[in-house]
Motif scaffolding. Structure first.
Motif, PDB file in Angstrom:
ATOM      1  N   ASP A  42      36.213  42.770  47.957  1.00  0.00           N
ATOM      2  CA  ASP A  42      36.449  43.035  46.132  1.00  0.00           C
ATOM      3  C   ASP A  42      37.123  44.590  46.366  1.00  0.00           C
ATOM      4  O   ASP A  42      37.403  44.954  45.172  1.00  0.00           O
ATOM      5  N   LEU A  43      36.793  45.350  47.267  1.00  0.00           N
ATOM      6  CA  LEU A  43      37.200  46.661  47.141  1.00  0.00           C
ATOM      7  C   LEU A  43      38.735  47.057  47.569  1.00  0.00           C
ATOM      8  O   LEU A  43      39.144  48.021  47.433  1.00  0.00           O
ATOM      9  N   LEU A  44      39.240  45.931  48.111  1.00  0.00           N
ATOM     10  CA  LEU A  44      40.646  45.957  48.414  1.00  0.00           C
ATOM     11  C   LEU A  44      41.671  45.571  47.350  1.00  0.00           C
ATOM     12  O   LEU A  44      41.149  44.936  46.279  1.00  0.00           O
ATOM     13  N   ASP A  45      42.668  45.875  47.337  1.00  0.00           N
ATOM     14  CA  ASP A  45      43.790  45.519  46.068  1.00  0.00           C
ATOM     15  C   ASP A  45      44.153  43.919  46.291  1.00  0.00           C
ATOM     16  O   ASP A  45      44.110  43.585  47.399  1.00  0.00           O
ATOM     17  N   SER A  46      43.966  43.188  45.155  1.00  0.00           N
ATOM     18  CA  SER A  46      44.185  41.956  45.254  1.00  0.00           C
ATOM     19  C   SER A  46      44.846  41.560  44.115  1.00  0.00           C
ATOM     20  O   SER A  46      44.855  42.058  42.829  1.00  0.00           O
ATOM     21  N   VAL A  47      45.594  40.149  43.914  1.00  0.00           N
ATOM     22  CA  VAL A  47      46.226  39.399  42.820  1.00  0.00           C
ATOM     23  C   VAL A  47      45.895  37.938  42.999  1.00  0.00           C
ATOM     24  O   VAL A  47      45.874  37.397  44.139  1.00  0.00           O
ATOM     25  N   GLU A  48      45.500  37.404  41.824  1.00  0.00           N
ATOM     26  CA  GLU A  48      45.494  35.991  41.955  1.00  0.00           C
ATOM     27  C   GLU A  48      46.724  35.407  42.075  1.00  0.00           C
ATOM     28  O   GLU A  48      47.617  35.412  41.184  1.00  0.00           O
ATOM     29  N   VAL A  49      46.797  34.398  43.141  1.00  0.00           N
ATOM     30  CA  VAL A  49      48.124  33.490  43.326  1.00  0.00           C
ATOM     31  C   VAL A  49      47.840  31.967  42.611  1.00  0.00           C
ATOM     32  O   VAL A  49      49.065  31.524  42.448  1.00  0.00           O
ATOM     33  N   CYS A  50      46.792  31.466  42.508  1.00  0.00           N
ATOM     34  CA  CYS A  50      46.632  30.428  41.756  1.00  0.00           C
ATOM     35  C   CYS A  50      44.872  30.245  41.360  1.00  0.00           C
ATOM     36  O   CYS A  50      44.129  30.719  41.921  1.00  0.00           O
ATOM     37  N   SER A  51      44.977  29.342  40.434  1.00  0.00           N
ATOM     38  CA  SER A  51      43.508  29.155  39.727  1.00  0.00           C
ATOM     39  C   SER A  51      43.365  27.591  40.056  1.00  0.00           C
ATOM     40  O   SER A  51      44.148  26.898  40.549  1.00  0.00           O
ATOM     41  N   ASP A  85      43.198  34.390  45.904  1.00  0.00           N
ATOM     42  CA  ASP A  85      43.577  35.737  45.850  1.00  0.00           C
ATOM     43  C   ASP A  85      44.474  36.264  46.817  1.00  0.00           C
ATOM     44  O   ASP A  85      44.040  35.575  48.072  1.00  0.00           O
ATOM     45  N   LEU A  86      45.638  36.804  46.654  1.00  0.00           N
ATOM     46  CA  LEU A  86      46.208  37.326  47.840  1.00  0.00           C
ATOM     47  C   LEU A  86      45.869  38.871  47.923  1.00  0.00           C
ATOM     48  O   LEU A  86      45.938  39.765  46.869  1.00  0.00           O
ATOM     49  N   VAL A  87      45.168  39.263  49.000  1.00  0.00           N
ATOM     50  CA  VAL A  87      44.763  40.642  49.340  1.00  0.00           C
ATOM     51  C   VAL A  87      45.171  41.261  50.299  1.00  0.00           C
ATOM     52  O   VAL A  87      45.644  40.601  51.352  1.00  0.00           O
ATOM     53  N   THR A  88      45.419  42.727  50.228  1.00  0.00           N
ATOM     54  CA  THR A  88      45.859  43.411  51.115  1.00  0.00           C
ATOM     55  C   THR A  88      44.721  44.233  51.886  1.00  0.00           C
ATOM     56  O   THR A  88      44.020  45.029  51.110  1.00  0.00           O
ATOM     57  N   ASP A  89      44.860  44.032  53.253  1.00  0.00           N
ATOM     58  CA  ASP A  89      43.587  44.658  54.002  1.00  0.00           C
ATOM     59  C   ASP A  89      43.641  46.295  54.192  1.00  0.00           C
ATOM     60  O   ASP A  89      44.785  46.770  53.867  1.00  0.00           O
ATOM     61  N   VAL A  90      42.966  46.829  54.757  1.00  0.00           N
ATOM     62  CA  VAL A  90      43.067  48.411  55.185  1.00  0.00           C
ATOM     63  C   VAL A  90      44.106  48.741  56.100  1.00  0.00           C
ATOM     64  O   VAL A  90      44.926  49.868  56.146  1.00  0.00           O
ATOM     65  N   ASN A  91      44.779  47.421  56.767  1.00  0.00           N
ATOM     66  CA  ASN A  91      45.856  47.884  57.770  1.00  0.00           C
ATOM     67  C   ASN A  91      47.176  47.461  57.022  1.00  0.00           C
ATOM     68  O   ASN A  91      48.287  47.585  57.611  1.00  0.00           O
ATOM     69  N   GLY A  92      47.220  47.167  55.856  1.00  0.00           N
ATOM     70  CA  GLY A  92      48.491  46.579  55.006  1.00  0.00           C
ATOM     71  C   GLY A  92      48.822  45.224  55.183  1.00  0.00           C
ATOM     72  O   GLY A  92      49.702  44.931  54.584  1.00  0.00           O
ATOM     73  N   GLN A  93      48.057  44.535  55.946  1.00  0.00           N
ATOM     74  CA  GLN A  93      48.394  43.223  56.010  1.00  0.00           C
ATOM     75  C   GLN A  93      47.930  42.280  54.951  1.00  0.00           C
ATOM     76  O   GLN A  93      46.427  42.615  54.560  1.00  0.00           O
ATOM     77  N   THR A  94      48.581  41.346  54.508  1.00  0.00           N
ATOM     78  CA  THR A  94      47.918  40.392  53.602  1.00  0.00           C
ATOM     79  C   THR A  94      47.079  39.179  53.868  1.00  0.00           C
ATOM     80  O   THR A  94      47.629  38.662  55.114  1.00  0.00           O
ATOM     81  N   PHE A  95      46.161  38.820  53.392  1.00  0.00           N
ATOM     82  CA  PHE A  95      45.617  37.442  53.361  1.00  0.00           C
ATOM     83  C   PHE A  95      45.199  36.703  52.342  1.00  0.00           C
ATOM     84  O   PHE A  95      45.206  37.554  51.226  1.00  0.00           O
ATOM     85  N   LEU A  96      45.099  35.510  52.245  1.00  0.00           N
ATOM     86  CA  LEU A  96      44.494  34.664  51.057  1.00  0.00           C
ATOM     87  C   LEU A  96      42.944  34.567  51.239  1.00  0.00           C
ATOM     88  O   LEU A  96      42.163  34.405  52.325  1.00  0.00           O
ATOM     89  N   PHE A  97      42.447  34.740  50.031  1.00  0.00           N
ATOM     90  CA  PHE A  97      41.058  34.903  49.792  1.00  0.00           C
ATOM     91  C   PHE A  97      40.520  33.842  48.900  1.00  0.00           C
ATOM     92  O   PHE A  97      40.912  33.794  47.642  1.00  0.00           O
ATOM     93  N   LEU A  98      39.842  32.623  49.350  1.00  0.00           N
ATOM     94  CA  LEU A  98      39.272  31.621  48.284  1.00  0.00           C
ATOM     95  C   LEU A  98      38.036  31.871  48.027  1.00  0.00           C
ATOM     96  O   LEU A  98      37.273  31.785  49.113  1.00  0.00           O
ATOM     97  N   HIS A  99      37.762  32.184  47.153  1.00  0.00           N
ATOM     98  CA  HIS A  99      36.114  32.451  46.735  1.00  0.00           C
ATOM     99  C   HIS A  99      35.922  31.954  45.254  1.00  0.00           C
ATOM    100  O   HIS A  99      36.493  31.417  44.573  1.00  0.00           O
ATOM    101  N   GLY A 100      34.601  32.144  44.997  1.00  0.00           N
ATOM    102  CA  GLY A 100      34.134  31.717  43.673  1.00  0.00           C
ATOM    103  C   GLY A 100      32.868  30.822  44.134  1.00  0.00           C
ATOM    104  O   GLY A 100      32.201  30.751  45.225  1.00  0.00           O
TER     105      GLY A 100
END
Length: 337
Positions: A42-51, A85-100
């Motif tokens: 949650d410290l990383l930049d993220s944006v929701e891509v689907c709900s 969420d689409l999240v950008t890690d500390v190396n600038g790589q994006t990954f998907l995070f399914l959470h809740g």
């Protein structure tokens, strides 16, 4: 056709090779491992891509909404739900995070939605994280059971045959494997006396974060995990000095741990490009300076995928009280003031 997942109307083509599954059952989260790792992500930049349409998925008497009272009236209500969420890690790589919150109902249909997400985003690697109670001491390095749906050469396999009730992450892992996808589960062992505490087993959470990067997953900032780990170790050392029964139990667990030849994995067993604390700090500062940026810019308009609001840092907890309560529960006795 989607069952419960909902995409923004203007969603364009987007390929993201990595998915991390971090669904939590708050009643069964040994060592609060999933919650601690989520706090780091949650410290990383993220944006929701689907709900997801949450209403059919939850038993609201088992997963009750949390309401907030303030000055004579209720000011908010937080319902259980999941999102991607689409999240950008500390190396600038994006990954998907399914959470809740782990849903109660319709797991097969929800698994169909996750398979569709994997196909839609071109996911190649799926990771899930969990903790499992074990008769181990906190004084030894946290170790893990690593599962995979694909065959690997010379794996360090823990021998045995066990059947146990599945979490949704377990269920998804099996279904993904049946469909030919590579899914890896990182399951850290949690000392029995810390498995039901309402604070995380910080050494285990650190091990999971580091192992995630080692196995080719995202590189996640450690946040305050190292500081909390040091504090936790110091508090436990104080309890060992004061409680002979607890000290004897830890000593017995140490003997069993040191004599075991089971092939559990430790974070340093695999070499991996883990960043230094300075590199992580610099990367986090860089991303904090980019708070207004959107990882989906050019693909999904900002108004269709608003950036997630970051939660405020929780207040520091009274570790000694929580640990004493956990130990008291383990021995089924009351703790004197």
């Amino acid at each position: 056709m989607p069952n419960y997942v909902m995409y923004p109307e203007s969603m364009g083509e987007l390929t993201v090779p990595t998915l991390v599954i971090g669904l939590v059952d708050h009643l069964v989260d040994p060592g609060a491992i999933s919650q601690a790792v989520h706090a780091c992500i949650d410290l990383l930049d993220s944006v929701e891509v689907c709900s997801f349409d949450a209403d059919p998925l939850y038993d609201y008497r088992a997963q009750r909404p949390i309401v907030t009272y303030e000055d004579g009236h209720l000011t908010s209500s937080a319902e259980p739900g999941i999102s991607l969420d689409l999240v950008t890690d500390v190396n600038g790589q994006t990954f998907l995070f399914l959470h809740g919150t782990e849903p109660d109902f319709h797991w097969p249909r929800l698994a169909e939605d996750v398979l569709e997400i994997v196909q839609k985003f071109g996911v190649k690697r799926i990771f899930s994280i969990h903790g499992m109670p074990a008769p181990i001491p906190h004084t030894r390095p946290a170790d893990m059971l690593i599962r995979t749906t694909t065959e690997v050469e010379n794996p360090a396999v823990v021998k045995g045959h066990v059947s146990h009730p599945a979490s949704l992450a377990d269920y998804l892992e099996y279904q993904l494997g049946q469909s030919g996808y590579k899914a890896i589960n990182i399951r850290v062992r949690v000392p029995l006396y810390m498995s039901r505490s309402d604070m995380p087993f910080f050494s285990g959470a650190l091990a999971v974060v580091r192992q995630l990067a080692t196995l080719g997953g995202p590189t996640v900032p450690l946040g305050d995990l190292e500081q909390h780990e040091d504090h936790q170790v110091a508090e436990l050392a104080g309890i060992i000095q004061q409680d002979e029964q607890f000290a004897a139990m830890v000593s017995q667990f140490e003997e069993e741990y040191d004599s075991s030849d089971q092939a559990f994995v430790k974070p340093h067993d695999e070499a991996g490009p883990l960043p230094t604390s300075e590199e992580i700090g610099a990367a986090v500062e860089k991303f904090l300076a980019m708070q207004n940026s959107n990882p989906l810019e050019g693909i999904v308009p900002v108004q269709d995928a608003p950036a997630k609001t970051k939660a405020k840092d929780p207040q520091s907890q009274d570790f000694r009280t929580h640990l004493k309560n956990s130990i008291a529960q383990l021995f089924n006795r009351k703790q004197e003031d």
